[in-house]
Design a protein around this motif. Sequence first.
Motif, PDB file in Angstrom:
ATOM      1  N   CYS A  39      35.662  47.626  44.780  1.00  0.00           N
ATOM      2  CA  CYS A  39      36.394  46.457  44.311  1.00  0.00           C
ATOM      3  C   CYS A  39      36.686  46.572  42.819  1.00  0.00           C
ATOM      4  O   CYS A  39      35.916  47.172  42.066  1.00  0.00           O
ATOM      5  CB  CYS A  39      35.580  45.179  44.552  1.00  0.00           C
ATOM      6  SG  CYS A  39      35.038  44.946  46.251  1.00  0.00           S
ATOM      7  N   TYR A  47      38.793  41.959  43.562  1.00  0.00           N
ATOM      8  CA  TYR A  47      39.865  42.422  44.442  1.00  0.00           C
ATOM      9  C   TYR A  47      39.410  43.699  45.151  1.00  0.00           C
ATOM     10  O   TYR A  47      39.262  44.746  44.521  1.00  0.00           O
ATOM     11  CB  TYR A  47      41.138  42.720  43.643  1.00  0.00           C
ATOM     12  CG  TYR A  47      41.693  41.548  42.882  1.00  0.00           C
ATOM     13  CD1 TYR A  47      42.645  40.708  43.460  1.00  0.00           C
ATOM     14  CD2 TYR A  47      41.263  41.273  41.577  1.00  0.00           C
ATOM     15  CE1 TYR A  47      43.160  39.633  42.753  1.00  0.00           C
ATOM     16  CE2 TYR A  47      41.776  40.193  40.872  1.00  0.00           C
ATOM     17  CZ  TYR A  47      42.725  39.380  41.460  1.00  0.00           C
ATOM     18  OH  TYR A  47      43.230  38.316  40.761  1.00  0.00           O
ATOM     19  N   TYR A  53      48.086  46.240  47.838  1.00  0.00           N
ATOM     20  CA  TYR A  53      48.167  46.200  46.382  1.00  0.00           C
ATOM     21  C   TYR A  53      48.887  47.418  45.791  1.00  0.00           C
ATOM     22  O   TYR A  53      49.066  47.500  44.577  1.00  0.00           O
ATOM     23  CB  TYR A  53      46.767  46.127  45.787  1.00  0.00           C
ATOM     24  CG  TYR A  53      45.999  44.882  46.170  1.00  0.00           C
ATOM     25  CD1 TYR A  53      46.530  43.611  45.943  1.00  0.00           C
ATOM     26  CD2 TYR A  53      44.740  44.974  46.758  1.00  0.00           C
ATOM     27  CE1 TYR A  53      45.820  42.473  46.298  1.00  0.00           C
ATOM     28  CE2 TYR A  53      44.021  43.841  47.107  1.00  0.00           C
ATOM     29  CZ  TYR A  53      44.567  42.596  46.882  1.00  0.00           C
ATOM     30  OH  TYR A  53      43.864  41.473  47.225  1.00  0.00           O
ATOM     31  N   PHE A  65      47.140  43.912  41.661  1.00  0.00           N
ATOM     32  CA  PHE A  65      46.367  42.897  42.358  1.00  0.00           C
ATOM     33  C   PHE A  65      46.967  41.505  42.227  1.00  0.00           C
ATOM     34  O   PHE A  65      46.799  40.660  43.105  1.00  0.00           O
ATOM     35  CB  PHE A  65      44.931  42.901  41.830  1.00  0.00           C
ATOM     36  CG  PHE A  65      44.205  44.195  42.085  1.00  0.00           C
ATOM     37  CD1 PHE A  65      43.848  44.559  43.375  1.00  0.00           C
ATOM     38  CD2 PHE A  65      43.891  45.045  41.038  1.00  0.00           C
ATOM     39  CE1 PHE A  65      43.179  45.754  43.615  1.00  0.00           C
ATOM     40  CE2 PHE A  65      43.222  46.240  41.272  1.00  0.00           C
ATOM     41  CZ  PHE A  65      42.866  46.594  42.558  1.00  0.00           C
ATOM     42  N   SER A  66      47.631  41.238  41.120  1.00  0.00           N
ATOM     43  CA  SER A  66      48.281  39.949  40.910  1.00  0.00           C
ATOM     44  C   SER A  66      49.380  40.136  39.873  1.00  0.00           C
ATOM     45  O   SER A  66      49.572  41.242  39.342  1.00  0.00           O
ATOM     46  CB  SER A  66      47.266  38.908  40.428  1.00  0.00           C
ATOM     47  OG  SER A  66      46.870  39.177  39.091  1.00  0.00           O
ATOM     48  N   SER A  70      46.977  44.506  36.931  1.00  0.00           N
ATOM     49  CA  SER A  70      47.223  45.799  37.571  1.00  0.00           C
ATOM     50  C   SER A  70      46.257  46.825  36.987  1.00  0.00           C
ATOM     51  O   SER A  70      45.811  46.682  35.848  1.00  0.00           O
ATOM     52  CB  SER A  70      48.668  46.267  37.332  1.00  0.00           C
ATOM     53  OG  SER A  70      49.602  45.378  37.897  1.00  0.00           O
TER      54      SER A  70
END
Length: 301
Positions: A39, A47, A53, A65-66, A70
């Motif tokens: 993770c 994450y 992803y 990831f969002s 990154s």
Amino acid sequence: MYQYRKTIRNMIEDEGVAIHSGVSTSLRLIPAPSGSGICFRRSGVVYPLHPRYIEVKNFHTVLKFSSTFSVHTVEHLLAACCGVGITDLIVETSQEELPFFDGSALHFVQMLESAGIQEFEEESEYIVLKEAVCVLEGNSRLVLEPAGVPMIHVNVPISSCYQEEAHFSFLTDDFNYGIAPARTFSKFSEIEYMRQRGLIQGGNLGCAVVLEEDGTALNPEGFRLPQECARHKILDILGDLMILGSPCVASIYSYAPGHSRNLKAVQLIAKNADSHYRLKYSELKALTQLSSEKKTAKYAF
């Protein structure tokens, strides 16, 4: 291949230069409970590795990831986890790119082993292909096929007058000695092109092999390993496939390998639930009918 799930015993951290951004970045590896997987953590949010992803790039692997988080150049760390057998780990980094260290997986292997390896009671899990997966891009190709004996073979055409080939068996070859030390590489003629695109701002002869067209290494020390460039491509394949969440058991062949092909293969496998299944180590051993007596001490088979 390893029988039981593993994490590290102690937190360990280090810092280095990011190859593409050129900035100094720190890396922290933290023990994780069995079943957590590998993770990435930022601001308390965790994450887990997952193909959703993936952001496909040509020269390195990116996990987005969002919209605000990154992580770039994760492939060498993930390859080290695959080679050492780490299944559960929390990764933190101060920047959005991991330190590149010497351009291989060796420093990451050394970090993991220096932190100590903790083995759990739960068995490791492997992804087994039921059907072939093929990715074609121009003259490049990557083929993964179901196989009783998992292996990787690559052919790397570096120039019209120089190419390398290398082979790696998951069961009989030693990752730490044969693959982990292999450094990333680039032809001298391509360096300016990549720098103009904002890449390899932190690159130097200490973190990559730079090649002439005839395959001569410009590095004063030369090559570390025979067929080092091809071995590094095997390293990249191992690292990229770990984004599936577990090692992929397959017969793998790649001509002119590259991250975009690896990552597209990962996405194809993940999107097609009928293309694969997951097995515990004992189930996989029974399926492949392999004897532990025939394998090296580094591996459980």
